[in-house]
Design a protein around this motif. Sequence first.
Motif, PDB file in Angstrom:
ATOM      1  N   PRO A  37       0.859  -1.133  -0.163  1.00  0.00           N
ATOM      2  CA  PRO A  37       0.075  -0.083  -0.139  1.00  0.00           C
ATOM      3  C   PRO A  37       0.960   1.267  -0.047  1.00  0.00           C
ATOM      4  CG  PRO A  37       0.121  -1.112   2.204  1.00  0.00           C
ATOM      5  CD  PRO A  37       0.915  -1.933   1.326  1.00  0.00           C
ATOM      6  N   HIS A  38       0.537   2.366  -0.818  1.00  0.00           N
ATOM      7  CA  HIS A  38       1.185   3.529  -0.752  1.00  0.00           C
ATOM      8  C   HIS A  38       0.208   4.606  -0.462  1.00  0.00           C
ATOM      9  CE1 HIS A  38       5.119   1.828  -2.071  1.00  0.00           C
ATOM     10  NE2 HIS A  38       4.467   1.002  -3.112  1.00  0.00           N
ATOM     11  N   PHE A  39      -0.611   4.485   0.530  1.00  0.00           N
ATOM     12  CA  PHE A  39      -1.699   5.461   0.760  1.00  0.00           C
ATOM     13  C   PHE A  39      -1.116   6.833   1.052  1.00  0.00           C
ATOM     14  CE2 PHE A  39      -4.055   1.466   2.710  1.00  0.00           C
ATOM     15  CZ  PHE A  39      -4.091   1.020   1.128  1.00  0.00           C
ATOM     16  N   LEU A  40      -0.375   6.718   1.973  1.00  0.00           N
ATOM     17  CA  LEU A  40       0.631   8.265   2.327  1.00  0.00           C
ATOM     18  C   LEU A  40       1.052   8.812   1.075  1.00  0.00           C
ATOM     19  CD1 LEU A  40       1.882   9.682   4.391  1.00  0.00           C
ATOM     20  CD2 LEU A  40       3.748   8.336   4.425  1.00  0.00           C
ATOM     21  N   PHE A  41       1.720   8.034   0.084  1.00  0.00           N
ATOM     22  CA  PHE A  41       2.379   8.578  -1.111  1.00  0.00           C
ATOM     23  C   PHE A  41       1.170   9.359  -1.875  1.00  0.00           C
ATOM     24  CE2 PHE A  41       4.552   8.633  -5.238  1.00  0.00           C
ATOM     25  CZ  PHE A  41       5.335   9.666  -5.001  1.00  0.00           C
ATOM     26  N   GLY A  56       3.990  20.262  -0.468  1.00  0.00           N
ATOM     27  CA  GLY A  56       4.033  18.726  -1.057  1.00  0.00           C
ATOM     28  C   GLY A  56       5.347  18.220  -0.748  1.00  0.00           C
ATOM     29  N   ILE A  57       6.279  18.963  -1.310  1.00  0.00           N
ATOM     30  CA  ILE A  57       7.753  18.440  -1.400  1.00  0.00           C
ATOM     31  C   ILE A  57       8.271  18.493   0.227  1.00  0.00           C
ATOM     32  CG2 ILE A  57       9.891  18.732  -2.156  1.00  0.00           C
ATOM     33  CD1 ILE A  57       9.083  19.768  -4.849  1.00  0.00           C
ATOM     34  N   ILE A  58       7.840  19.160   0.764  1.00  0.00           N
ATOM     35  CA  ILE A  58       8.492  19.270   2.207  1.00  0.00           C
ATOM     36  C   ILE A  58       7.805  18.085   2.963  1.00  0.00           C
ATOM     37  CG2 ILE A  58       7.995  20.485   4.547  1.00  0.00           C
ATOM     38  CD1 ILE A  58       8.586  23.111   2.908  1.00  0.00           C
ATOM     39  N   TYR A  59       6.466  17.921   2.997  1.00  0.00           N
ATOM     40  CA  TYR A  59       5.877  16.902   3.692  1.00  0.00           C
ATOM     41  C   TYR A  59       6.255  15.556   3.034  1.00  0.00           C
ATOM     42  CZ  TYR A  59       2.354  19.165   6.413  1.00  0.00           C
ATOM     43  OH  TYR A  59       1.921  19.818   7.451  1.00  0.00           O
ATOM     44  N   ALA A  60       6.671  15.441   1.525  1.00  0.00           N
ATOM     45  CA  ALA A  60       7.090  14.308   1.192  1.00  0.00           C
ATOM     46  C   ALA A  60       8.693  13.983   1.517  1.00  0.00           C
ATOM     47  CB  ALA A  60       7.375  14.323  -0.449  1.00  0.00           C
ATOM     48  N   ALA A  61       9.373  14.887   1.905  1.00  0.00           N
ATOM     49  CA  ALA A  61      10.651  14.740   2.290  1.00  0.00           C
ATOM     50  C   ALA A  61      10.926  14.166   3.810  1.00  0.00           C
ATOM     51  CB  ALA A  61      11.476  15.971   2.379  1.00  0.00           C
ATOM     52  N   PHE A  63       8.156  12.666   5.355  1.00  0.00           N
ATOM     53  CA  PHE A  63       7.530  11.196   5.538  1.00  0.00           C
ATOM     54  C   PHE A  63       8.398  10.134   4.809  1.00  0.00           C
ATOM     55  CE2 PHE A  63       4.030  13.521   7.387  1.00  0.00           C
ATOM     56  CZ  PHE A  63       3.778  12.911   8.388  1.00  0.00           C
ATOM     57  N   GLY A  64       9.041  10.704   3.961  1.00  0.00           N
ATOM     58  CA  GLY A  64      10.017   9.656   3.134  1.00  0.00           C
ATOM     59  C   GLY A  64      11.126   9.321   4.141  1.00  0.00           C
ATOM     60  N   LEU A  65      11.772  10.214   4.871  1.00  0.00           N
ATOM     61  CA  LEU A  65      12.576  10.150   5.727  1.00  0.00           C
ATOM     62  C   LEU A  65      11.989   9.251   7.093  1.00  0.00           C
ATOM     63  CD1 LEU A  65      15.433  10.427   7.063  1.00  0.00           C
ATOM     64  CD2 LEU A  65      14.805  12.552   8.175  1.00  0.00           C
ATOM     65  N   LEU A  66      11.005   9.648   7.404  1.00  0.00           N
ATOM     66  CA  LEU A  66       9.956   8.557   8.555  1.00  0.00           C
ATOM     67  C   LEU A  66       9.922   7.315   7.810  1.00  0.00           C
ATOM     68  CD1 LEU A  66       8.946   8.642  11.298  1.00  0.00           C
ATOM     69  CD2 LEU A  66       6.749   9.350  10.210  1.00  0.00           C
ATOM     70  N   PHE A  67       9.758   7.159   6.599  1.00  0.00           N
ATOM     71  CA  PHE A  67       9.461   5.681   6.206  1.00  0.00           C
ATOM     72  C   PHE A  67      10.747   5.020   6.092  1.00  0.00           C
ATOM     73  CE2 PHE A  67       5.924   3.464   4.138  1.00  0.00           C
ATOM     74  CZ  PHE A  67       6.707   2.443   3.144  1.00  0.00           C
ATOM     75  N   ASP A  68      11.771   5.627   5.541  1.00  0.00           N
ATOM     76  CA  ASP A  68      13.120   4.932   5.598  1.00  0.00           C
ATOM     77  C   ASP A  68      13.581   4.441   7.046  1.00  0.00           C
ATOM     78  OD1 ASP A  68      13.553   5.109   2.786  1.00  0.00           O
ATOM     79  OD2 ASP A  68      14.723   6.908   2.889  1.00  0.00           O
ATOM     80  N   ILE A  69      13.413   5.496   7.921  1.00  0.00           N
ATOM     81  CA  ILE A  69      13.755   5.091   9.271  1.00  0.00           C
ATOM     82  C   ILE A  69      13.126   3.944  10.258  1.00  0.00           C
ATOM     83  CG2 ILE A  69      13.965   5.898  11.820  1.00  0.00           C
ATOM     84  CD1 ILE A  69      14.649   8.847  10.658  1.00  0.00           C
ATOM     85  N   VAL A  70      11.672   4.044   9.966  1.00  0.00           N
ATOM     86  CA  VAL A  70      10.908   2.842  10.390  1.00  0.00           C
ATOM     87  C   VAL A  70      11.088   1.501   9.476  1.00  0.00           C
ATOM     88  CG1 VAL A  70       8.615   2.396  11.099  1.00  0.00           C
ATOM     89  CG2 VAL A  70       9.503   4.525  11.278  1.00  0.00           C
ATOM     90  N   TYR A  71      10.962   1.624   8.239  1.00  0.00           N
ATOM     91  CA  TYR A  71      10.680   0.257   7.501  1.00  0.00           C
ATOM     92  C   TYR A  71      11.694  -0.070   6.736  1.00  0.00           C
ATOM     93  CZ  TYR A  71       5.628   1.057   8.385  1.00  0.00           C
ATOM     94  OH  TYR A  71       4.564   1.519   9.084  1.00  0.00           O
ATOM     95  N   ILE A  72      12.754   0.575   6.370  1.00  0.00           N
ATOM     96  CA  ILE A  72      13.903   0.327   5.613  1.00  0.00           C
ATOM     97  C   ILE A  72      15.152   0.418   6.078  1.00  0.00           C
ATOM     98  CG2 ILE A  72      14.948   0.835   3.184  1.00  0.00           C
ATOM     99  CD1 ILE A  72      11.886   0.241   3.113  1.00  0.00           C
ATOM    100  N   GLU A  73      16.126  -0.566   5.893  1.00  0.00           N
ATOM    101  CA  GLU A  73      17.315  -0.831   6.373  1.00  0.00           C
ATOM    102  C   GLU A  73      18.383   0.514   6.012  1.00  0.00           C
ATOM    103  OE1 GLU A  73      17.041  -3.716   4.364  1.00  0.00           O
ATOM    104  OE2 GLU A  73      15.850  -4.414   5.854  1.00  0.00           O
ATOM    105  N   PHE A  82      10.153  10.049  -2.745  1.00  0.00           N
ATOM    106  CA  PHE A  82       8.955  10.875  -2.445  1.00  0.00           C
ATOM    107  C   PHE A  82       8.765  12.260  -2.861  1.00  0.00           C
ATOM    108  CE2 PHE A  82       6.726   8.323   1.289  1.00  0.00           C
ATOM    109  CZ  PHE A  82       6.644   7.276   0.593  1.00  0.00           C
ATOM    110  N   PRO A  83       9.907  13.050  -2.495  1.00  0.00           N
ATOM    111  CA  PRO A  83      10.060  14.409  -2.951  1.00  0.00           C
ATOM    112  C   PRO A  83      10.185  14.591  -4.275  1.00  0.00           C
ATOM    113  CG  PRO A  83      11.594  14.171  -1.043  1.00  0.00           C
ATOM    114  CD  PRO A  83      11.166  12.846  -1.557  1.00  0.00           C
TER     115      PRO A  83
END
Length: 172
Positions: A37-41, A56-61, A63-73, A82-83
């Motif tokens: 799911p990419h509901f956030l994106f 849009g770009i600020i929020y994308a950056a 939440f992209g960082l948050l996504f990387d920190i939480v889910y991706i190595e 995202f941005p």
Amino acid sequence: MKKFLLPLLFLFLFILESLFVQYVPTDLLGENKIIAPHFLFAALLFLTIFVSRKQGIIYAAIFGLLFDIVYIEIIGIYLFLFPFIAYLASKILNILQNNFMVAILIAIVGIALLEVGVYEMDHLIHVTDMDFMSYLHLRFYPTLILNALFVIIAGYPLKRLFEKHMDAIRPE
């Protein structure tokens, strides 16, 4: 309170993606299919389209960082994509007319770009060894179908919400 509405919406969608993966059966779209799911994106793309490129770009950056920190190595894949895709979506709007149907199309194309970009980065750094044709059938198409349904269903309420937000922040 209104200034916290957008961050809370995006945080809710961020958590909803995780809950969706955890509680929805894996064979929803067929056996051995992977749905992401990419509901956030999708909501971030609608924010970029209906509010402003900058926001849009600020929020994308963020939440992209948050996504990387939480889910991706590896930090940086979603922080970059995202941005970047939000920026591309805003540039496409300079060419196309800004209406709801175009926004749906841009959101679906943006999600497709995100999926292919993540696959290519994972393939490049050897996180996955799946060939591209298998990837298309096992993950890309099911993911695109799921997210297209989300964009079609949630698109209009998101558009209305972002238009109200735009009216609230517009100086009089």
